[in-house]
Every structure is written in structure tokens, then in C-alpha cells.
Enzyme design. Structure first.
Site, short mmCIF file in Angstrom:
data_model
loop_
_atom_site.label_atom_id
_atom_site.label_comp_id
_atom_site.label_asym_id
_atom_site.label_seq_id
_atom_site.Cartn_x
_atom_site.Cartn_y
_atom_site.Cartn_z
N SER A 17 1.16 -1.00 0.29
CA SER A 17 -0.03 -0.43 0.13
C SER A 17 0.58 1.06 -0.22
O SER A 17 1.88 1.29 0.53
CB SER A 17 -0.42 0.28 1.53
OG SER A 17 0.31 0.13 2.60
N GLY A 38 4.55 1.66 1.56
CA GLY A 38 5.77 2.26 0.82
C GLY A 38 5.68 3.80 1.46
O GLY A 38 7.25 4.04 1.56
N GLU A 49 6.41 0.21 -5.19
CA GLU A 49 5.44 -1.22 -5.97
C GLU A 49 4.51 -0.83 -5.19
O GLU A 49 4.09 -1.49 -4.55
CB GLU A 49 5.90 -2.35 -7.09
CG GLU A 49 6.97 -2.47 -7.32
CD GLU A 49 6.66 -1.70 -8.65
OE1 GLU A 49 5.91 -0.63 -9.09
OE2 GLU A 49 8.04 -1.81 -9.11
N CYS A 80 -2.24 -5.27 -8.42
CA CYS A 80 -2.33 -3.84 -8.67
C CYS A 80 -2.59 -2.80 -10.11
O CYS A 80 -2.65 -1.27 -9.98
CB CYS A 80 -0.77 -3.17 -8.16
SG CYS A 80 0.51 -3.99 -8.63
#
Ligand code: UN1
Length: 504
Positions: free
Chosen positions: A240, A244, A261, A295
Site C-alpha cells: 500500500s 511505502g 511498487e 495492483c
């Protein structure tokens, strides 16, 4: 099921710490891995503690010292064996992905195939890892750059790609001469153990047991220690935006590197000249595949107003035909969400969308019974709605209209995330505009295919809150190495750059 687990080396109680083999139970508590389709316990995992983490990292750091001196093409040979070992277990490991995270069989196997593909890619890469040579301004001088291994790196992965995303990092890092310490999601620990075991066996056969370490532990102790660990110059994290942002800040504080990512809020634009049958298929896979938990999942749909009404009708019909159920059963297209939390987030988002003025066109409800099943959902929305700018990890697609391409591109870019995007059009001009600098602002931009299902050969990642990292193919390997610029003088004089004179 028990047969499958034992073929993958799993038992009812599994170690959560691996450093050249399983470490004994630290007595730090256990977690259960549950099948999200029915709540059955698949197995228990003993949580790693900080002392075991230390052992895993110390082993990785030690083995890396030898590994980095092993010629890269020879490292490639070890990765080739890993690709073969994964091939031999592909269907079993794929089925385990289905059991543990609820992907349909094809997607589970596809995920392992993605790990095999990146391993194959890395075999070739091991004979490349090219540096540039430059023209020196000084006579009898040569300038070039070369790439050296970075050291040992941390890889943090999410539940939704419990095997492939680790492989994107680990295979590339290994080719580059690095060791890898993996902290997988606590929601997908068995896939991590099974994947690790397959690769560890190959490493052991080649004398590099422990190059890949695995720690299944809590964020609050193992995770915190890991991101603060100076022995790990790179932390590659998938998950998430919230996670991050935290990891990025902590690692930046020690001037370490991150490869992030994070969330996506991917859109498909369907122009009035699009092949609509193609678009329908692309949208269905993008928005409903993996139950909306990639994602790269398509979360927003922009339809040209000339085609919008009829196209939406067709899409609703398609959505209503999607078979939902046991992900391992033939014909099922959508399995469960990962857990009860995910179902609550789905329900909250639907409620929020309707509160903000959106209309549920189909779906919108959880499905009663065991397992975390929800309906694939289409919501007619307005791009200004706050919920539309938010990534909900569930099969919810917000449908919106546009008048012209500039407006569609503007709306598409008007979210904090920047992972994947696509346009369906038969117009060369629209396609090129979408791909131009004034087009999509995402890391991935596609024409006439959906937002998800990228091949490993390209660099994977996104801009803005997606985190800016690039993994997998192309020249992503550079993130896993350190660059050295070298200047050699083979003359008898010592000319200085910039024509500088420094003589007595
Ligand atoms: C992810 O969801 O974290 O492009 C990765 C895709 C897959 C990878 C998704 N190849 O959908």
C-alpha cells in the site's frame, strides 16, 4: 490437499525462518494460513523473531561475499536450474497460490509461470549487465562504467502476487550478485515457504545455501528491524501507499535505497472508434481478474459518450455472467477476496460511492456463506468523487463518460496514483496522443489491451504515489547494482579535465 502440501514440502506446522534450511521454532507465536474460499486452515507457521532475523541476514551477508565473486554467467546457470525446478513444480505451486490467496487455477499457474519467465530472462541477462564506455577528453585516457553487486537486499511482498513479485526481485538480484532476504505477506506464508524451498534446494546443490533467506514475521519487530538494517542497502517493497511512505521514509533516513511498487488506480479509456468487443474482454479481465486484487486492476473506466449507454449495458450483462466460486473449479472466473477485512473495505467503498452520488449498476454486495466472496461491481460515478481517487483492493469498477480525448486523458491522470493505463481505439492519432508526453502519466500505457497482465520483459512500475520503482525486465537490474565510473590513464602525462593546469 494434504498430498499437494506435502509434495511442496509443507506440513501442518512450518518454520517461518529459513537460513540455508528451516530454523527451529523460536516460540514467538504462530499464525494460521487459511483458504479464503472456505476458511479451512491450510497449515500453521511459526513466526520468526528478531534473533532469527539476525541469523537469516548474517547467513545471507556471508554467502553473498562468495556469490558476488562467482562469475555472472555462472550465477545465470544456477538461476537456469531454478527455472527448471519451478517448472517441475509449476502446477502444484500454482494450485497452492489458488488455495492460499484465492486466484483461479489459470491465474495461480500463470503467476508461477511469471516467476519462471523472469528466471529465464535472467539467464540471458547474466551475460549482459552492460556498462557504457565514454570518450575521454584527455589523450591516452579511457573512461567506462561498470556495475558491481550491491550486497544483500530486502524484499517485502504483498499477498496478491505471493510468488512472482518476489521472483522479479530475487532472480534479478541474484544475477546481479546480491543475496536476498524476503519478508512475505503474513496472508500468503505457505506460498512463500514452498517457493523458497524450491529455490533453496537449487542453491544448496550449487554450494550457495542461504543466499536467499526467508523471514515470516510481524511488521512491528522483524519488519522494523529489517528496514533499519544498514546491511541491506536496498529495500524493495510492494504494497500500500501507506506502507511505502513509511518504509521509504525510514530507509531514506539511513540513506538507503528503496524500490517501491505501491498502489494503482488504473483506468481504461474506450474511444468512440474502438473495437468494442475487444474492449469488453480487456475490461472484464482487467477489472474482475484476481477479484480486483492486482495492483494493475482496472478501477476506472472512461467511455466516450457516443458509445457509453449501449456499451455499459453490454458490460453489465457480461458482469452478470461471471461465475464466482471455488477458484480451483473449471469455469469459475472469480474467486474470493483475501479476507474479511477486504470484504469490509469493499462494502465501505460501495457505500461511500453511493453516498457521494454514484449508482450501483450491478453487484455491490457480499455473497453469503463461507468464504470471502463479493459480487463484481460496476458503479456509475463522477471523477470528482473522493472514493474514485482511492484504491480499493476489490472488484469495483467506476464507470464515467467523456466528450473528447483530452478530457479523458485529463480525468485519467487526475488521481494520486500512476501505475497502469490503457486506451481502446482504432485511431492512430488517439493512440499516439495517449502515449505522448501529454498523454498518460503512468509507468505503463497500453493500446488495445487492458491495464493488467504485463509481461516480465518490460520494466514494471509506476509514477506519483505508486512510488517510482521499476522491477522485472528491461534495465530494472540497475537498481540492484552499484555503478562505478572508471577512468584509466595509459599515457606518460597527467592532463587534467577541463584543461585545468596545476603545475609548480
Ligand atoms: C501486482 O499486482 O503487484 O501486470 C503485480 C500484472 C502482473 C503483475 C501484477 N504481471 O498484472
Amino acid at each position: 490437499m494434504t498430498d499437494l502440501l506435502s509434495r511442496l514440502g509443507l506440513t501442518s506446522s512450518n518454520s517461518g525462518a529459513w537460513a540455508g534450511g528451516a530454523l527451529p521454532d523460536a516460540g514467538h507465536g504462530t499464525i494460521a494460513s487459511r483458504n479464503p474460499a472456505n476458511g479451512d486452515i491450510l497449515g500453521e507457521i511459526q513466526l520468526a523473531d528478531v534473533a532469527q532475523y539476525e541469523q537469516v541476514v548474517a547467513t545471507a551477508v556471508r554467502v553473498q561475499k562468495a556469490w558476488q565473486l562467482y562469475p555472472a554467467p555462472k550465477r545465470g546457470e544456477v538461476i537456469r536450474q531454478m527455472a527448471d525446478a519451478l517448472r517441475a513444480k509449476r502446477d502444484d505451486l500454482g494450485a497452492l497460490v489458488s488455495l492460499e490467496v484465492g486466484k483461479i487455477r489459470g491465474e495461480g499457474v500463470g503467476e508461477v509461470q511469471e516467476a519462471i519467465d523472469i528466471a529465464d530472462f535472467c539467464v540471458g541477462l547474466s551475460r549482459q549487465l552492460y556498462g557504457l564506455s565514454m570518450q575521454s577528453e584527455r589523450a591516452n585516457h579511457r573512461m567506462y562504467e561498470q556495475w558491481h553487486p550491491l550486497g544483500s537486499i530486502a524484499v517485502i511482498t504483498a499477498f496478491n502476487f505471493p510468488c512472482a513479485v518476489w521472483a522479479w526481485n530475487a532472480m534479478v538480484a541474484a544475477i546481479c550478485g546480491d543475496a536476498v532476504v524476503w519478508k512475505p505477506s503474513l496472508k500468503a506464508p505457505l506460498v512463500a515457504i514452498a517457493t523458497h524451498r524450491i529455490c533453496e534446494e537449487v542453491l544448496a546443490k550449487n554450494g550457495f545455501s542461504g543466499l536467499f533467506g526467508l523471514v515470516i514475521g510481524a511488521d512491528k519487530d522483524v519488519g522494523e528491524t529489517m528496514i533499519r538494517d544498514h546491511r541491506l542497502p536496498l529495500v524493495s517493497a510492494t504494497g500500500s501507499v501507506r506502507m511505502g511512505r513509511y518504509v521509504g521514509t525510514v530507509v531514506a533516513e539511513r540513506l538507503g535505497r528503496t524500490l517501491l511498487e505501491l498502489g494503482g488506480n488504473n483506468a481504461i479509456i474506450v474511444d468512440k472508434d474502438a473495437d468494442l468487443d475487444l474492449a469488453l474482454r480487456g475490461i472484464l479481465f482487467g477489472a474482475v481478474g484476481t477479484a480486483g486484487q492486482r495492483c494493475t486492476t482496472t478501477r476506472r473506466l472512461f467511455l466516450h459518450r457516443d458509445i457509453s449507454a449501449r456499451f455499459t449495458e453490454r458490460l453489465v450483462k457480461l458482469y452478470e455472467q461471471v461465475r464466482i466460486g471455488d477458484p480451483l473449479q473449471d469455469g469459475v472466473l472469480m474467486g474470493p477476496l483475501i479476507d474479511e477485512d477486504a470484504v469490509t473495505q469493499f462494502e465501505t467503498a460501495v457505500l461511500e460511492a453511493t453516498r457521494e452520488g454514484g449508482t450501483v449498476l450491478t453487484g455491490g454486495k457480499r455473497i453469503a456463506g463461507p468464504g470471502h466472496f463479493v459480487q463484481p461491481t460496476l458503479i456509475s460515478a463522477d471523477p470528482k468523487m473522493a472514493i474514485v481517487k482511492h484504491e480499493t483492493f476489490a472488484p469495483i469498477l467506476y464507470v464515467m463518460e467523456f466528450f473528447d480525448l483530452d478530457e479523458a486523458i485529463r480525468m485519467q491522470n487526475d488521481v494520486p496514483q500512476g501505475l497502469s493505463s490503457s486506451i481502446f481505439t482504432t485511431s492512430f492519432i488517439s493512440a499516439e496522443t495517449f502515449l505522448s508526453a501529454r498523454g498518460s502519466d503512468c509507468g505503463i500505457a497500453n493500446v488495445n489491451i487492458g491495464t493488467s497482465g504485463a509481461e516480465i520483459g518490460g520494466a514494471f512500475g509506476g509514477e506519483k504515489e505508486t512510488g517510482g520503482g521499476r522491477e522485472s525486465g528491461s534495465d530494472s537490474w540497475k537498481a540492484y547494482m552499484r555503478r562505478q565510473t572508471c577512468t584509466l590513464n595509459y599515457g606518460k602525462d597527467l592532463p587534467l579535465a577541463q584543461n585545468l593546469r596545476f603545475d609548480l
